[in-house]
Scaffold this active site. Structure first.
Site, short mmCIF file in Angstrom:
data_model
loop_
_atom_site.label_atom_id
_atom_site.label_comp_id
_atom_site.label_asym_id
_atom_site.label_seq_id
_atom_site.Cartn_x
_atom_site.Cartn_y
_atom_site.Cartn_z
N ASN A 244 0.86 -1.18 0.00
CA ASN A 244 0.00 0.00 0.00
C ASN A 244 0.90 1.24 0.00
OD1 ASN A 244 -1.91 1.99 0.37
ND2 ASN A 244 -2.38 1.45 2.50
N LYS B 238 -0.01 4.25 -0.32
CA LYS B 238 -0.71 5.40 0.26
C LYS B 238 -0.51 6.62 -0.64
CE LYS B 238 -0.31 3.31 4.81
NZ LYS B 238 -0.16 3.53 6.26
N HIS C 61 -9.54 1.01 5.07
CA HIS C 61 -8.30 1.21 5.81
C HIS C 61 -8.56 2.20 6.94
CE1 HIS C 61 -4.17 2.39 6.73
NE2 HIS C 61 -3.78 1.29 6.09
N GLU D 282 -7.03 4.67 7.96
CA GLU D 282 -6.80 6.07 7.61
C GLU D 282 -8.00 6.64 6.84
OE1 GLU D 282 -2.01 5.24 7.44
OE2 GLU D 282 -3.11 5.53 5.57
N GLU E 126 -5.38 -4.99 10.68
CA GLU E 126 -4.36 -3.98 10.99
C GLU E 126 -4.68 -3.33 12.33
OE1 GLU E 126 -2.39 -2.18 7.15
OE2 GLU E 126 -4.38 -1.36 7.44
N GLY F 71 2.59 2.06 11.09
CA GLY F 71 3.60 3.10 10.95
C GLY F 71 4.29 3.49 12.24
N SER G 153 3.30 -2.25 10.53
CA SER G 153 4.76 -2.24 10.72
C SER G 153 5.41 -3.56 10.34
CB SER G 153 5.10 -1.85 12.17
OG SER G 153 4.69 -0.53 12.45
#
Length: 264
Positions: free
Chosen positions: A16, A18, A103, A105, A173, A179, A218
């Site tokens: 991904n 992003k 996702h 985000e 996730e 991250g 991560s």
């Protein structure tokens, strides 16, 4: 570590990107494709979920290497007055075969709820795309002991009833691990992936065994082998490390050493 058994489930490693990537970064796509074509991820399916602006240019590069392409979001409608949006049909036309939906985000930054994710997954199916639907808890939810109920609710609300192992992939996730360099314990990951498979089977009877469940959060070359060796982990959704061909293929290359792959 024992070789994880995945009868009938071909491992999937999806990158991904992003909101990263200009045309000059296509060199990384070229490197990934060259290594994949040379057998750098034997046994695993490789997919790159790129910004929509790069899909058309990346499609001919990936086609000859057996590397799939994916989008990172789509509207639920095939077309219409939705300025700034992109439809699943547009992604398909640009060369995509997958799309990431739900996702964290997007759920947080764009206020996408489970119903919206489910509608977009239906749109992806309509266009012939496979949907990678993301679920996961925040740190506060985990510390409150609510990780399982949160993920169960997301699964029930986000997965279309028409989903099959051929049309849907689930990505777990933990939001607090994305991250940050933090990861849950291997025991926690195994427990959550087992729980997800059980919930899929409850929601879609008979489908749980064949559904691929990815781990994201991560994932790096240094921890990929132990993460991918966890029971019920069928691959990875890779964020930052997917921007580097060396790092991404270092993760995908885990499957050169252990893999019991069947058809996707």
């Amino acid at each position: 570590m024992d070789r994880p058994l995945r009868p009938g489930r071909r491992p999937l490693v999806a990158g991904n990107w992003k909101m990263h990537g200009l045309r000059k970064e296509l060199v990384e796509v070229e490197k990934i494709c060259a290594e994949a074509a040379a057998g750098g991820a034997d046994g695993a399916e490789i997919v790159l979920c790129l910004p929509a602006t790069l899909l058309g240019a990346a499609a001919p590069i990936c086609a000859g290497a057996g590397v799939g392409l994916g989008g990172q979001h789509c509207h639920n409608e095939p077309s219409g007055p939705f300025t700034g949006d992109i439809s699943a049909e547009m992604l398909k036309d640009a060369g995509a075969s997958y799309v990431i939906l739900g996702h964290s985000e997007r759920r947080t930054g764009h206020h996408e709820g489970d119903e919206s994710v489910r509608d977009k997954a239906n749109g992806a199916f309509r266009a012939g795309l496979r949907a990678i639907v993301c679920v996961g808890e925040t740190r506060a939810e985990r510390e409150a002991g609510d990780a399982l109920p949160v993920v169960a609710s997301q699964l029930a609300g986000s997965i279309p009833i028409t989903s099959t192992p051929e049309s849907l992939v689930i990505a777990y996730e933990p939001v607090w691990a994305i991250g940050t360099g933090l990861t849950p314990t291997l025991s926690d990951i195994a427990g959550m992936h087992r729980f997800i498979r059980e919930r899929i089977d409850a929601h879609l009877p008979g489908m749980g065994h064949g559904m691929r469940i990815l781990y994201g959060g991560s994932v790096k070359p240094g921890n990929a082998a132990e993460l991918m060796g966890v029971s019920n982990v069928d691959g990875a959704l890779v964020g930052g490390a997917s921007l580097s061909a060396r790092d991404f293929m270092g993760i995908a290359g885990v499957y050169r050493h252990f893999c019991d792959a069947g058809p996707a």
